[in-house]
Scaffold this motif. Structure first.
Motif, PDB file in Angstrom:
ATOM      1  N   LEU A   3     -23.644 -22.521  91.065  1.00 37.07           N
ATOM      2  CA  LEU A   3     -23.082 -23.654  91.775  1.00 37.07           C
ATOM      3  C   LEU A   3     -22.181 -24.543  90.938  1.00 37.07           C
ATOM      4  O   LEU A   3     -21.554 -25.444  91.467  1.00 37.07           O
ATOM      5  CB  LEU A   3     -24.215 -24.504  92.364  1.00 37.07           C
ATOM      6  CG  LEU A   3     -25.069 -23.812  93.418  1.00 37.07           C
ATOM      7  CD1 LEU A   3     -26.103 -24.789  93.945  1.00 37.07           C
ATOM      8  CD2 LEU A   3     -24.216 -23.287  94.562  1.00 37.07           C
ATOM      9  N   ALA A   4     -22.107 -24.329  89.638  1.00 32.51           N
ATOM     10  CA  ALA A   4     -21.261 -25.183  88.814  1.00 32.51           C
ATOM     11  C   ALA A   4     -19.812 -24.744  88.944  1.00 32.51           C
ATOM     12  O   ALA A   4     -19.487 -23.575  88.813  1.00 32.51           O
ATOM     13  CB  ALA A   4     -21.698 -25.108  87.347  1.00 32.51           C
ATOM     14  N   VAL A   5     -18.916 -25.681  89.217  1.00 28.28           N
ATOM     15  CA  VAL A   5     -17.513 -25.332  89.416  1.00 28.28           C
ATOM     16  C   VAL A   5     -16.611 -26.283  88.644  1.00 28.28           C
ATOM     17  O   VAL A   5     -16.972 -27.385  88.281  1.00 28.28           O
ATOM     18  CB  VAL A   5     -17.116 -25.377  90.914  1.00 28.28           C
ATOM     19  CG1 VAL A   5     -17.925 -24.408  91.714  1.00 28.28           C
ATOM     20  CG2 VAL A   5     -17.246 -26.787  91.479  1.00 28.28           C
ATOM     21  N   MET A   6     -15.377 -25.839  88.435  1.00 29.72           N
ATOM     22  CA  MET A   6     -14.324 -26.684  87.904  1.00 29.72           C
ATOM     23  C   MET A   6     -13.096 -26.369  88.748  1.00 29.72           C
ATOM     24  O   MET A   6     -12.800 -25.208  89.022  1.00 29.72           O
ATOM     25  CB  MET A   6     -14.060 -26.382  86.425  1.00 29.72           C
ATOM     26  CG  MET A   6     -15.252 -26.660  85.516  1.00 29.72           C
ATOM     27  SD  MET A   6     -15.041 -26.074  83.850  1.00 29.72           S
ATOM     28  CE  MET A   6     -13.776 -27.161  83.217  1.00 29.72           C
ATOM     29  N   LEU A 125     -14.831 -15.331 101.158  1.00 34.23           N
ATOM     30  CA  LEU A 125     -13.515 -15.955 101.060  1.00 34.23           C
ATOM     31  C   LEU A 125     -13.710 -17.466 100.998  1.00 34.23           C
ATOM     32  O   LEU A 125     -14.212 -18.075 101.949  1.00 34.23           O
ATOM     33  CB  LEU A 125     -12.656 -15.584 102.267  1.00 34.23           C
ATOM     34  CG  LEU A 125     -11.230 -16.131 102.291  1.00 34.23           C
ATOM     35  CD1 LEU A 125     -10.438 -15.609 101.092  1.00 34.23           C
ATOM     36  CD2 LEU A 125     -10.537 -15.763 103.598  1.00 34.23           C
ATOM     37  N   TRP A 126     -13.333 -18.067  99.859  1.00 33.72           N
ATOM     38  CA  TRP A 126     -13.558 -19.490  99.638  1.00 33.72           C
ATOM     39  C   TRP A 126     -12.260 -20.265  99.801  1.00 33.72           C
ATOM     40  O   TRP A 126     -11.242 -19.898  99.201  1.00 33.72           O
ATOM     41  CB  TRP A 126     -14.104 -19.719  98.229  1.00 33.72           C
ATOM     42  CG  TRP A 126     -15.425 -19.068  97.973  1.00 33.72           C
ATOM     43  CD1 TRP A 126     -15.658 -17.903  97.284  1.00 33.72           C
ATOM     44  CD2 TRP A 126     -16.701 -19.535  98.420  1.00 33.72           C
ATOM     45  NE1 TRP A 126     -16.996 -17.627  97.269  1.00 33.72           N
ATOM     46  CE2 TRP A 126     -17.662 -18.604  97.960  1.00 33.72           C
ATOM     47  CE3 TRP A 126     -17.126 -20.640  99.151  1.00 33.72           C
ATOM     48  CZ2 TRP A 126     -19.023 -18.754  98.207  1.00 33.72           C
ATOM     49  CZ3 TRP A 126     -18.482 -20.792  99.405  1.00 33.72           C
ATOM     50  CH2 TRP A 126     -19.419 -19.856  98.929  1.00 33.72           C
ATOM     51  N   PRO A 127     -12.257 -21.365 100.564  1.00 30.36           N
ATOM     52  CA  PRO A 127     -11.050 -22.190 100.678  1.00 30.36           C
ATOM     53  C   PRO A 127     -10.709 -22.905  99.384  1.00 30.36           C
ATOM     54  O   PRO A 127      -9.548 -23.198  99.097  1.00 30.36           O
ATOM     55  CB  PRO A 127     -11.390 -23.173 101.800  1.00 30.36           C
ATOM     56  CG  PRO A 127     -12.887 -23.266 101.768  1.00 30.36           C
ATOM     57  CD  PRO A 127     -13.366 -21.893 101.382  1.00 30.36           C
ATOM     58  N   ASP A 128     -11.736 -23.196  98.593  1.00 35.52           N
ATOM     59  CA  ASP A 128     -11.581 -23.815  97.280  1.00 35.52           C
ATOM     60  C   ASP A 128     -12.933 -23.734  96.574  1.00 35.52           C
ATOM     61  O   ASP A 128     -13.952 -23.390  97.181  1.00 35.52           O
ATOM     62  CB  ASP A 128     -11.104 -25.264  97.384  1.00 35.52           C
ATOM     63  CG  ASP A 128     -11.973 -26.111  98.303  1.00 35.52           C
ATOM     64  OD1 ASP A 128     -13.206 -26.155  98.096  1.00 35.52           O
ATOM     65  OD2 ASP A 128     -11.426 -26.708  99.246  1.00 35.52           O
ATOM     66  N   ALA A 129     -12.953 -24.065  95.284  1.00 37.96           N
ATOM     67  CA  ALA A 129     -14.181 -23.946  94.504  1.00 37.96           C
ATOM     68  C   ALA A 129     -15.228 -24.964  94.926  1.00 37.96           C
ATOM     69  O   ALA A 129     -16.429 -24.725  94.786  1.00 37.96           O
ATOM     70  CB  ALA A 129     -13.866 -24.102  93.015  1.00 37.96           C
ATOM     71  N   ALA A 131     -16.056 -25.804  97.897  1.00 36.94           N
ATOM     72  CA  ALA A 131     -16.774 -25.392  99.108  1.00 36.94           C
ATOM     73  C   ALA A 131     -18.162 -24.873  98.770  1.00 36.94           C
ATOM     74  O   ALA A 131     -19.118 -25.078  99.523  1.00 36.94           O
ATOM     75  CB  ALA A 131     -15.978 -24.338  99.871  1.00 36.94           C
ATOM     76  N   LEU A 132     -18.288 -24.208  97.628  1.00 38.50           N
ATOM     77  CA  LEU A 132     -19.582 -23.681  97.221  1.00 38.50           C
ATOM     78  C   LEU A 132     -20.581 -24.801  96.966  1.00 38.50           C
ATOM     79  O   LEU A 132     -21.771 -24.663  97.271  1.00 38.50           O
ATOM     80  CB  LEU A 132     -19.414 -22.827  95.957  1.00 38.50           C
ATOM     81  CG  LEU A 132     -20.682 -22.198  95.380  1.00 38.50           C
ATOM     82  CD1 LEU A 132     -21.249 -21.168  96.330  1.00 38.50           C
ATOM     83  CD2 LEU A 132     -20.402 -21.576  94.022  1.00 38.50           C
ATOM     84  N   MET A 133     -20.100 -25.918  96.441  1.00 44.78           N
ATOM     85  CA  MET A 133     -20.986 -27.023  96.092  1.00 44.78           C
ATOM     86  C   MET A 133     -21.653 -27.639  97.316  1.00 44.78           C
ATOM     87  O   MET A 133     -22.751 -28.177  97.238  1.00 44.78           O
ATOM     88  CB  MET A 133     -20.204 -28.099  95.343  1.00 44.78           C
ATOM     89  CG  MET A 133     -19.686 -27.648  93.986  1.00 44.78           C
ATOM     90  SD  MET A 133     -21.022 -27.361  92.802  1.00 44.78           S
ATOM     91  CE  MET A 133     -21.572 -29.047  92.525  1.00 44.78           C
ATOM     92  N   THR A 134     -20.980 -27.572  98.457  1.00 35.79           N
ATOM     93  CA  THR A 134     -21.492 -28.213  99.670  1.00 35.79           C
ATOM     94  C   THR A 134     -22.128 -27.227 100.635  1.00 35.79           C
ATOM     95  O   THR A 134     -22.454 -27.583 101.765  1.00 35.79           O
ATOM     96  CB  THR A 134     -20.352 -28.954 100.379  1.00 35.79           C
ATOM     97  OG1 THR A 134     -19.296 -28.022 100.695  1.00 35.79           O
ATOM     98  CG2 THR A 134     -19.792 -30.057  99.502  1.00 35.79           C
TER      99      THR A 134
END
Length: 226
Positions: A3-6, A125-129, A131-134
């Motif tokens: 879940l960690a993103v940048m 398919l992710w709209p942005d990084a 999105a995973l966090m939420t």
């Protein structure tokens, strides 16, 4: 699946992806014949001071054919294992898996592919990084991708297993054809499961400062050669 993103895309690490004519066939030997001309990536554990006990090497080769990226991974493994049974199973929870992360430089969206040794696949398919966090784990099916244009395959091989992918530009948010001259952010990782020891060893081609694959600033830039 971390879940960690940048979100800032500032990685200066760049790999030239050579252009190679499509292989003469889709058999594994024809695909491996392309390796000598491809870009070579090694997996490691940069977030650790030294590889953990039981770490098994893996090598990834990439090349492109004008409209698609080709990826072939040779993964050493003394005990190839997966309990996956179908498409879009949560493969990282079920054994060995090879993972692909690809996005067009400057575009927030990206594709994530998982390939298990028995050929089962997961596509996200992710709209942005962010999105995973939420998104709680039960919400992941919202991001499942039905990408029939991509080719995802696996086979057992001497000393482990092999994974192969063909990823067309149409699968990458914002990408166009021909892909020559484009820069794609890319990362490849694996989960190496040893069921008897109840142990999973992680590794990746990216210089991650922690075992968090969605930290996109730590992916490598892949420039498609003319």
């Amino acid at each position: 699946m971390s879940l960690a993103v940048m979100t800032d895309q500032s990685s200066s690490l760049e790999t030239l992806c050579p252009r190679i004519h499509p292989p003469s066939g889709q058999d594994w030997e024809s695909l491996r014949a392309c390796l000598s001309g491809g870009a070579r990536w090694e997996m490691g554990q940069d977030w650790l001071s030294e590889p953990e006990a039981g770490f098994a090497p893996a090598v990834v080769w990439t090349w492109h054919s004008g409209d698609r990226l080709h990826v072939l991974a040779e993964l050493q493994d003394e005990e190839v294992f997966t309990s996956a049974a179908g498409k879009n199973d949560f493969l990282w929870l079920q054994g060995d898996v090879f993972e692909i992360f690809i996005g067009l430089r400057g575009h927030p969206g990206y594709i994530e592919y998982h390939i298990a040794p028995n050929g089962c696949t997961l596509q996200l398919l992710w709209p942005d990084a962010e999105a995973l966090m939420t998104t709680p784990q039960k919400g992941l099916p919202h991001f499942f991708a039905e990408d029939s244009a991509a080719v995802l395959r696996a086979t057992h091989s001497a000393g482990g297993w092999t994974a192969y992918a063909e990823i067309p530009a149409s699968s990458i948010p914002g990408a166009t054809t021909p892909i020559t001259g484009q820069v794609w952010d890319a990362s490849f990782s694996r989960y190496d499961e040893t069921p008897a020891a109840r142990r999973t060893i992680l590794s990746t081609t990216s210089p991650h400062t922690q075992a968090a694959w969605h930290r996109r600033t730590e992916w490598r830039a892949l420039r498609m050669a003319e």
